[in-house]
Design a protein around this motif. Structure first.
Motif, PDB file in Angstrom:
ATOM      1  N   LEU A 179     -16.665   0.352  -5.582  1.00 26.75           N
ATOM      2  CA  LEU A 179     -15.724  -0.228  -4.619  1.00 26.75           C
ATOM      3  C   LEU A 179     -16.377  -1.398  -3.897  1.00 26.75           C
ATOM      4  CD1 LEU A 179     -14.361   2.676  -4.927  1.00 26.75           C
ATOM      5  CD2 LEU A 179     -13.463   2.239  -2.636  1.00 26.75           C
ATOM      6  N   ALA A 180     -15.692  -2.518  -3.870  1.00 30.62           N
ATOM      7  CA  ALA A 180     -16.156  -3.664  -3.099  1.00 30.62           C
ATOM      8  C   ALA A 180     -16.108  -3.339  -1.611  1.00 30.62           C
ATOM      9  CB  ALA A 180     -15.283  -4.873  -3.399  1.00 30.62           C
ATOM     10  N   PRO A 181     -16.890  -4.027  -0.783  1.00 35.25           N
ATOM     11  CA  PRO A 181     -16.784  -3.820   0.669  1.00 35.25           C
ATOM     12  C   PRO A 181     -15.360  -4.105   1.148  1.00 35.25           C
ATOM     13  CG  PRO A 181     -18.679  -5.196   0.127  1.00 35.25           C
ATOM     14  CD  PRO A 181     -17.883  -5.055  -1.128  1.00 35.25           C
ATOM     15  N   ALA A 182     -14.934  -3.400   2.180  1.00 38.76           N
ATOM     16  CA  ALA A 182     -13.617  -3.609   2.783  1.00 38.76           C
ATOM     17  C   ALA A 182     -12.515  -3.572   1.737  1.00 38.76           C
ATOM     18  CB  ALA A 182     -13.576  -4.932   3.552  1.00 38.76           C
ATOM     19  N   SER A 183     -12.514  -2.519   0.925  1.00 37.43           N
ATOM     20  CA  SER A 183     -11.498  -2.394  -0.119  1.00 37.43           C
ATOM     21  C   SER A 183     -10.989  -0.969  -0.187  1.00 37.43           C
ATOM     22  CB  SER A 183     -12.067  -2.817  -1.482  1.00 37.43           C
ATOM     23  OG  SER A 183     -12.996  -1.860  -1.961  1.00 37.43           O
ATOM     24  N   VAL A 184      -9.847  -0.823  -0.846  1.00 32.51           N
ATOM     25  CA  VAL A 184      -9.189   0.467  -1.039  1.00 32.51           C
ATOM     26  C   VAL A 184      -8.929   0.636  -2.529  1.00 32.51           C
ATOM     27  CG1 VAL A 184      -7.076   1.788  -0.592  1.00 32.51           C
ATOM     28  CG2 VAL A 184      -8.092   0.411   1.236  1.00 32.51           C
ATOM     29  N   ALA A 185      -9.034   1.855  -3.019  1.00 33.29           N
ATOM     30  CA  ALA A 185      -8.741   2.086  -4.435  1.00 33.29           C
ATOM     31  C   ALA A 185      -7.970   3.391  -4.607  1.00 33.29           C
ATOM     32  CB  ALA A 185     -10.019   2.123  -5.263  1.00 33.29           C
ATOM     33  N   PHE A 186      -6.899   3.327  -5.386  1.00 32.18           N
ATOM     34  CA  PHE A 186      -6.256   4.517  -5.936  1.00 32.18           C
ATOM     35  C   PHE A 186      -6.834   4.704  -7.343  1.00 32.18           C
ATOM     36  CE2 PHE A 186      -3.110   2.999  -2.904  1.00 32.18           C
ATOM     37  CZ  PHE A 186      -2.655   4.167  -2.292  1.00 32.18           C
ATOM     38  N   VAL A 187      -7.285   5.908  -7.654  1.00 33.50           N
ATOM     39  CA  VAL A 187      -7.878   6.170  -8.961  1.00 33.50           C
ATOM     40  C   VAL A 187      -7.130   7.342  -9.592  1.00 33.50           C
ATOM     41  CG1 VAL A 187      -9.977   6.714 -10.226  1.00 33.50           C
ATOM     42  CG2 VAL A 187     -10.113   5.374  -8.110  1.00 33.50           C
ATOM     43  N   VAL A 188      -6.454   7.081 -10.688  1.00 31.57           N
ATOM     44  CA  VAL A 188      -5.698   8.113 -11.396  1.00 31.57           C
ATOM     45  C   VAL A 188      -6.577   8.705 -12.488  1.00 31.57           C
ATOM     46  CG1 VAL A 188      -3.649   8.616 -12.788  1.00 31.57           C
ATOM     47  CG2 VAL A 188      -3.510   6.975 -10.896  1.00 31.57           C
ATOM     48  N   LEU A 189      -6.689  10.043 -12.487  1.00 29.85           N
ATOM     49  CA  LEU A 189      -7.508  10.767 -13.466  1.00 29.85           C
ATOM     50  C   LEU A 189      -6.595  11.541 -14.406  1.00 29.85           C
ATOM     51  CD1 LEU A 189     -10.217  12.222 -11.036  1.00 29.85           C
ATOM     52  CD2 LEU A 189     -10.199   9.993 -12.191  1.00 29.85           C
ATOM     53  N   PRO A 190      -6.328  11.022 -15.595  1.00 24.69           N
ATOM     54  CA  PRO A 190      -5.461  11.727 -16.549  1.00 24.69           C
ATOM     55  C   PRO A 190      -6.071  13.065 -16.957  1.00 24.69           C
ATOM     56  CG  PRO A 190      -5.773   9.430 -17.186  1.00 24.69           C
ATOM     57  CD  PRO A 190      -6.757   9.710 -16.107  1.00 24.69           C
ATOM     58  N   GLY A 191      -5.259  14.109 -16.882  1.00 23.57           N
ATOM     59  CA  GLY A 191      -5.698  15.427 -17.291  1.00 23.57           C
ATOM     60  C   GLY A 191      -6.410  16.227 -16.221  1.00 23.57           C
ATOM     61  N   ALA A 192      -6.782  15.584 -15.092  1.00 28.08           N
ATOM     62  CA  ALA A 192      -7.518  16.305 -14.053  1.00 28.08           C
ATOM     63  C   ALA A 192      -6.644  17.317 -13.326  1.00 28.08           C
ATOM     64  CB  ALA A 192      -8.108  15.321 -13.046  1.00 28.08           C
ATOM     65  N   GLY A 193      -5.340  17.098 -13.327  1.00 25.03           N
ATOM     66  CA  GLY A 193      -4.449  18.010 -12.626  1.00 25.03           C
ATOM     67  C   GLY A 193      -4.525  19.435 -13.132  1.00 25.03           C
ATOM     68  N   ALA A 194      -4.826  19.593 -14.412  1.00 24.90           N
ATOM     69  CA  ALA A 194      -4.927  20.940 -14.984  1.00 24.90           C
ATOM     70  C   ALA A 194      -6.100  21.720 -14.382  1.00 24.90           C
ATOM     71  CB  ALA A 194      -5.094  20.836 -16.498  1.00 24.90           C
ATOM     72  N   ALA A 214       0.834  -1.205   0.000  1.00 25.76           N
ATOM     73  CA  ALA A 214       0.000   0.000   0.000  1.00 25.76           C
ATOM     74  C   ALA A 214       0.871   1.258   0.000  1.00 25.76           C
ATOM     75  CB  ALA A 214      -0.933  -0.011   1.209  1.00 25.76           C
ATOM     76  N   GLY A 215       1.946   1.229   0.799  1.00 22.74           N
ATOM     77  CA  GLY A 215       2.857   2.367   0.840  1.00 22.74           C
ATOM     78  C   GLY A 215       3.592   2.564  -0.470  1.00 22.74           C
ATOM     79  N   LEU A 216       3.928   1.475  -1.146  1.00 25.26           N
ATOM     80  CA  LEU A 216       4.606   1.590  -2.430  1.00 25.26           C
ATOM     81  C   LEU A 216       3.692   2.234  -3.469  1.00 25.26           C
ATOM     82  CD1 LEU A 216       7.003   1.092  -4.236  1.00 25.26           C
ATOM     83  CD2 LEU A 216       6.275  -1.289  -4.511  1.00 25.26           C
ATOM     84  N   LEU A 217       2.419   1.856  -3.473  1.00 26.26           N
ATOM     85  CA  LEU A 217       1.480   2.513  -4.384  1.00 26.26           C
ATOM     86  C   LEU A 217       1.332   3.992  -4.041  1.00 26.26           C
ATOM     87  CD1 LEU A 217      -1.293  -0.207  -4.829  1.00 26.26           C
ATOM     88  CD2 LEU A 217       0.164   0.762  -6.623  1.00 26.26           C
ATOM     89  N   GLU A 246      -7.518   2.461 -12.399  1.00 25.58           N
ATOM     90  CA  GLU A 246      -7.919   2.091 -11.041  1.00 25.58           C
ATOM     91  C   GLU A 246      -7.007   0.995 -10.485  1.00 25.58           C
ATOM     92  OE1 GLU A 246     -12.673   2.965 -11.908  1.00 25.58           O
ATOM     93  OE2 GLU A 246     -12.033   1.018 -11.090  1.00 25.58           O
ATOM     94  N   TYR A 247      -6.666   1.155  -9.201  1.00 29.21           N
ATOM     95  CA  TYR A 247      -5.858   0.179  -8.473  1.00 29.21           C
ATOM     96  C   TYR A 247      -6.655  -0.228  -7.230  1.00 29.21           C
ATOM     97  CZ  TYR A 247      -2.044   2.351 -11.194  1.00 29.21           C
ATOM     98  OH  TYR A 247      -1.240   2.852 -12.188  1.00 29.21           O
ATOM     99  N   HIS A 248      -7.352  -1.356  -7.278  1.00 26.85           N
ATOM    100  CA  HIS A 248      -8.204  -1.804  -6.179  1.00 26.85           C
ATOM    101  C   HIS A 248      -7.447  -2.810  -5.309  1.00 26.85           C
ATOM    102  CE1 HIS A 248     -12.163  -0.147  -7.528  1.00 26.85           C
ATOM    103  NE2 HIS A 248     -11.505  -0.081  -8.687  1.00 26.85           N
ATOM    104  N   GLY A 292      -2.212  -0.791 -12.944  1.00 29.28           N
ATOM    105  CA  GLY A 292      -3.613  -0.490 -12.739  1.00 29.28           C
ATOM    106  C   GLY A 292      -4.488  -1.012 -13.862  1.00 29.28           C
ATOM    107  N   ARG A 293      -5.805  -0.882 -13.661  1.00 25.89           N
ATOM    108  CA  ARG A 293      -6.795  -1.327 -14.633  1.00 25.89           C
ATOM    109  C   ARG A 293      -7.366  -0.111 -15.341  1.00 25.89           C
ATOM    110  NH1 ARG A 293     -11.152  -4.243 -11.584  1.00 25.89           N
ATOM    111  NH2 ARG A 293     -11.961  -2.139 -11.171  1.00 25.89           N
ATOM    112  N   SER A 294      -7.232  -0.062 -16.653  1.00 20.99           N
ATOM    113  CA  SER A 294      -7.728   1.066 -17.438  1.00 20.99           C
ATOM    114  C   SER A 294      -9.241   0.978 -17.579  1.00 20.99           C
ATOM    115  CB  SER A 294      -7.078   1.085 -18.820  1.00 20.99           C
ATOM    116  OG  SER A 294      -5.678   1.276 -18.707  1.00 20.99           O
ATOM    117  N   VAL A 295      -9.899   2.125 -17.386  1.00 20.61           N
ATOM    118  CA  VAL A 295     -11.354   2.206 -17.515  1.00 20.61           C
ATOM    119  C   VAL A 295     -11.673   3.292 -18.535  1.00 20.61           C
ATOM    120  CG1 VAL A 295     -13.531   2.669 -16.331  1.00 20.61           C
ATOM    121  CG2 VAL A 295     -11.678   1.479 -15.123  1.00 20.61           C
ATOM    122  N   ASP A 296     -12.469   2.943 -19.543  1.00 18.01           N
ATOM    123  CA  ASP A 296     -12.848   3.926 -20.554  1.00 18.01           C
ATOM    124  C   ASP A 296     -13.742   4.997 -19.947  1.00 18.01           C
ATOM    125  OD1 ASP A 296     -11.458   2.521 -22.464  1.00 18.01           O
ATOM    126  OD2 ASP A 296     -13.210   1.329 -23.077  1.00 18.01           O
TER     127      ASP A 296
END
Length: 584
Positions: A561-576, A440-443, A515-517, A549-553
């Protein structure tokens, strides 16, 4: 084993004539429960009396029992019945099962950047305490499994390596080691020192060395041993980011006294490191002990930190960071994610520290969680029969939420206790296998950059949400989502997944994402972790897998999110849209 206690109450709780069911307390042996400390405690009662006391108290959800020598029990009333866990000799009962948590849609709103941590935010410690295995653990690369430990240290991408902890008090260096050091403290001989420094350099970490405050010359710190150690390090081209002086010394030393000792350390560092550009900084004072946000101990520690800053500033001692210890005592062996109420304590402490230090902290001085872990340990040394109480997927919820909470509350660094050495480390203390917190820390290191983005969840009690600008690209943003719903509801029904709608800058985000679940392959108490359904394991060659990660269109703003789960979600272009490019 479960035993039912059924009580016939003479007068119903609602008064004469009121209809109320008799309480049935199903007592489970060998287990205790509750995510927080008991709010009431009764000695020398019977199990039936404890059941009745809980039933008669509207805020009591359940209770724990501990037998005494007389055949009676100690009764502990609990406000919730979360986090059931094993306890030899203990037993517990659920009196008022909580209603299943709401599992409807959640809206997560992402605003803009409002704070920037140090680029070395995610850090970890090495502790010289005996029960962390310091005296027996050879950190050299040539030691058994040494190459594995060195590889994992470097791969984890630590910011700072803080060498500190209770074992650093009483630690003697080099030629100042004594014959009694094996029993009364520790010895840092040249081979142990060289191995430690080599380990830190290979890890790529900025090294913070915790010095022993115990040597005294009258009422003041005696720097003789520290001088010898620094000269030894200089001769061998070992470098330090900074020095810390003393560990949890506030019970025995006043803030004014420690400030005067730091003045001695400052003078020593100026003498031995005349080049300001490469001179080690001063970090500290790392007092004991935050466990919550409002106890008497918390108030005393806050006053100590304030007085230390006031005194070092008056003495002209340039502190680079102000540090403290923190252990919020999350339950061991947890079979469910921790409650939002328990996780909130980390932010409450951070807010109290900020409010206390803001009026006195000089510009540019950071606040660090200098030694922070899920629990303050108190465990046996590492061995084949060791209990791994927090070496499970449940602890990932505390670790990631605590880092995100400290970052959002203006902290510059988070020094996890510890990398290896006890049952709340990042790697197993015996095999050096990475534990769920390691992955988790590495992600976090790969996905969460230093720029913190304002984020709001519509249901933070069960769905936590945090955002940072992406670590690799200033044009992207990363969300951290934690679903605290257990896999199974208290009534035995299966928990449904949560749909999370993402709003970025007030507009639903329908662009593509990655997504990284993270889940526990064998439940929340699993010692393994899965990424998008596949267990994360070292390769046969001993290397970390890619963690892809898993690419989502695009087209939908909903993340499930499944119960008892964690997700990192990267949003390309959202930083702008979030001003990330300004803070890169």
């Amino acid at each position: 084993m479960t035993m039912a206690l059924v009580l016939a109450m003479a007068v119903p709780l609602g008064g004469p004539g009121a209809a109320v069911a008799s309480p049935t307390c199903n007592v489970t042996s060998g287990q205790i429960l509750g995510s927080t400390k008991a709010f009431a405690h009764f000695e020398r009662v019977t199990p039936a009396e404890c059941c009745q006391k809980c039933w008669a108290t509207a805020t009591c959800a359940g209770y724990n029992l501990e037998p005494d020598a007389t055949g009676l029990v100690s009764c502990y009333l609990q406000a919730d019945v979360a986090s059931p866990r094993p306890k030899d000799g203990g037993s517990s009962a659920v009196v008022r099962p909580p209603a299943p948590p709401p599992q409807g849609p959640v809206v997560v709103s992402v605003g803009e950047v409002f704070w920037q941590t140090s680029s070395n935010f995610k850090s970890w410690n090495i502790d010289a305490s005996a029960n962390r295995g310091w005296n027996a653990r050879n950190l050299s690369k040539e030691a058994p499994r040494g190459e594995k430990l060195w590889y994992l240290a470097r791969t984890s991408q630590p910011g700072f390596l803080r060498f500190g902890g209770s074992g650093n008090n009483g630690l003697n260096y080099l030629n100042y080691c004594k014959p009694t050091d094996g029993l009364l403290g520790g010895c840092m001989n040249s081979s142990w020192f060289d191995s430690l420094m080599g380990f830190g350099q290979h890890a790529g970490a900025q090294f913070v060395f915790g010095l022993n405050l115990d040597p005294r010359n009258g009422s003041r710190w005696d720097p003789t041993q520290a001088r010898a150690m620094m000269n030894y390090a200089i001769a061998r081209n070992f470098t330090f980011f900074g020095f810390e002086l003393g560990n949890e010394e506030n019970p025995g030393h006043s803030a004014e006294s420690e400030a005067l000792d730091y003045q001695i350390l400052h003078n020593l560092v100026v003498e031995l490191y005349p080049d300001v550009a490469t001179r080690p900084r001063l970090i500290g004072p790392d007092p004991h002990g935050f466990h919550d946000g409002n106890s008497t101990r918390t108030t005393t520690t806050l006053e100590f930190l304030r007085d230390f800053v006031t005194n070092t500033t008056a003495l002209g001692v340039p502190m680079a960071a102000i540090t403290h210890h923190e252990y919020t005592e999350v339950p061991e062996y947890s079979s469910v994610p921790f409650t939002g109420q328990l996780l909130d304590i980390t932010g409450e402490i951070a807010a109290a520290v900020n409010a206390t230090l803001a009026p006195v902290l000089p510009p540019g001085v950071g606040i660090w969680a200098g030694e922070i872990g899920p629990h303050n340990g108190g465990t046996v040394p590492c061995g084949l029969d060791r209990p791994s109480r927090w070496a499970n997927f449940a602890d990932v919820f505390w670790y990631l939420d605590a880092m995100a909470s400290k970052a959002a509350n203006g902290y510059a660094a988070f020094c996890r206790q510890d990398f290896v050495g006890i049952d709340y480390g990042l790697v197993d203390c015996l095999t050096y296998d990475p534990l769920p917190d390691y992955w988790a820390g590495l992600l976090w290191s790969r996905l969460m950059g230093p720029a913190v983005v304002r984020t709001l969840s519509s249901d933070s009690d069960s769905l936590r949400a945090w955002s940072h600008c992406n670590a690799a690209s200033a044009t992207d943003a990363t969300l951290l989502l934690l679903n605290l719903d257990p896999s199974v509801n208290p009534d035995g029904t299966t928990t449904l997944a949560r749909n999370v709608t993402l709003n970025v800058g007030g507009v639903p985000w329908t662009g593509p994402r990655t997504e990284y679940h993270l889940t526990g392959p064998a439940g929340t108490n699993s010692s393994k972790v899965a990424l998008n359904g596949d267990p994360i394991l070292l390769t046969p060659g001993g290397e970390a897998p890619p963690l892809t990660g898993r690419s989502v269109d695009g087209g939908s703003a909903i993340v499930t999110l499944a119960p008892a789960s964690v997700a990192f979600v990267v949003l390309p272009g959202a930083g702008a849209h979030l001003q990330c490019t300004t803070f890169k």
